[in-house]
Design an enzyme around this catalytic site. Structure first.
Site, short mmCIF file in Angstrom:
data_model
loop_
_atom_site.label_atom_id
_atom_site.label_comp_id
_atom_site.label_asym_id
_atom_site.label_seq_id
_atom_site.Cartn_x
_atom_site.Cartn_y
_atom_site.Cartn_z
N CYS A 120 -53.23 -8.99 20.68
CA CYS A 120 -53.71 -8.09 21.73
C CYS A 120 -55.23 -8.00 21.71
O CYS A 120 -55.88 -8.06 22.76
CB CYS A 120 -53.09 -6.71 21.55
SG CYS A 120 -53.53 -5.53 22.83
N CYS A 217 -47.29 -0.60 19.89
CA CYS A 217 -47.17 0.26 21.08
C CYS A 217 -45.91 0.02 21.90
O CYS A 217 -45.37 0.94 22.50
CB CYS A 217 -48.42 0.15 21.95
SG CYS A 217 -48.67 -1.47 22.70
#
Length: 380
Positions: A120, A217
């Site tokens: 990410c 997440c």
């Protein structure tokens, strides 16, 4: 007559007043990035807050304790209002799915143990978001990561955070030199997370007491298998648990439920010796188990190497360094031997247990302070 500021650098390293220095702050809605934004706003910088919506907003609203969820977008916006700077939410859902979530699922299905937070940072935050910051005519982009950027004789260097307990260098090894030139990490020098929370209270931020996010997440409650089954139906096909000597010891409900080095929850009790997962044979849907000494590894093949040293990696046949093969372990002495094809072999001077394909191998200088880059562990 304009003043000459060329001999004085501001706190972000630019020879101009803060008010003339635009900084985009990547805001997750948590206390760390909120403090960065508030600190820079108070110092008089031209702050622009940006929050990424990375996955389904509806599902995110109900889930606390993970970054970039609906509640976190709301929190980031509130901080921007409290400190009086503009804030934008960018929909990166498709980019995030293509660049991070799909590879996460495929890596698990291939028997690897991926680290999506690194991907990410590499493929979304420090790539697309950084380009957005440039499009906004920012001088730099700041984040709430616990890592230090220091100027050395050859330019910007990446160094571990002052607080070893909060250090995020393992997750940022793939930061390139060009990205490092544009990035700033204002929290890296702080002695503890308590110091960050004290600053949040000083600025009167609504997120001062917000708990830290623990999970990845998009993986609620750490349940990787449930996420992968949803993304890849049929991924949890059952198979055999097999001892390294060939004995079939039991059945499992899908290779994706296991990781290299795992001991608990194997469902093969009653044996005299403690057994660990030593290999995942995805093709034959087999979980291979064996004694602990089978986990010990000294040779680690790495690829997709990002090198931040002052000399090119190929300039030497060997590099004496320290490496981390897991985020939770201290750096250990090692030797890197670069290969002509861009990969490298890392020899650990002391064998490590549970070295797993899909994890990162991060390189440090010999005293463990400066990050020299790293690569991805693969089978070789």
């Amino acid at each position: 007559m304009a003043l000459d500021h060329s001999d004085r650098l501001n706190s972000l390293g630019f020879a101009k007043p803060p008010a003339e220095t635009r900084v985009v702050v990547a805001m997750s809605g948590g206390v760390d990035s909120s403090v960065v934004a508030a600190m820079l706003a108070e110092e008089g910088y031209d702050v622009v807050g940006v929050t990424l919506q990375l996955y389904d907003h509806g599902a995110a609203l109900a889930k606390k304790g993970a970054c970039c969820a609906g509640l976190d977008i709301h929190d980031a916006r509130r901080v921007a209002e409290e400190m009086n700077f503009p804030h934008y939410v960018l929909d990166y859902e498709n980019i995030f799915k293509d660049a991070v979530i799909d590879e996460f699922a495929d890596s698990y299905l291939a028997g690897a143990t991926p680290v999506p937070c690194i991907r990410c940072n590499e493929r979304v935050k420090f790539k697309d978001l950084l380009e957005t910051a440039r499009d906004l005519d920012a001088d730099c982009m700041a984040t709430g990561h616990y890592i230090q950027r220091k100027m050395g004789p050859h330019g910007a260097e990446l160094h571990c955070a002052a607080d070893a307990a909060r250090d995020q260098s393992y997750f940022l090894f793939s930061t390139t030199q060009a990205q490092l030139d544009f990035l700033r990490f204002p929290l890296g020098h702080l002695p503890s997370k308590d110091a960050t929370r004290a600053l949040a209270a000083k600025y009167g931020l609504s997120v001062a007491d917000k708990p830290d996010s623990q999970d990845i997440c998009f993986v609620p409650n750490g349940n990787y298998a449930a996420v992968i089954e949803k993304l890849r139906p049929g991924a949890a096909d059952p198979g055999e648990i097999v001892h390294a000597d060939g004995r079939v010891l039991g059945q499992h409900e899908g290779v994706i439920h296991y990781t290299i080095g795992q001991r608990r929850g194997l469902g093969i009790g009653g044996l005299e010796e403690p057994l660990y997962v030593v290999k995942l044979d995805v093709e034959n849907r087999r979980v291979i188990v064996g004694p602990k000494d089978m986990l010990a590894t000294r040779t680690v093949p790495v690829r997709e190497i990002n090198w931040l040293g002052d000399e090119p990696l190929g300039a030497r046949k060997e590099w004496q360094v320290a490496v981390k093969v897991r985020s939770t372990r201290p750096p250990r002495d090692a030797v890197i031997r670069p290969r002509a094809d861009g990969t490298a072999e890392v020899e650990l001077l002391t064998a490590e247990e549970g070295v797993s394909p899909g994890q990162a191998c991060v390189f440090y200088d010999s005293d463990g302070s400066r990050i020299l880059g790293g690569g991805w562990i693969w089978r070789g």
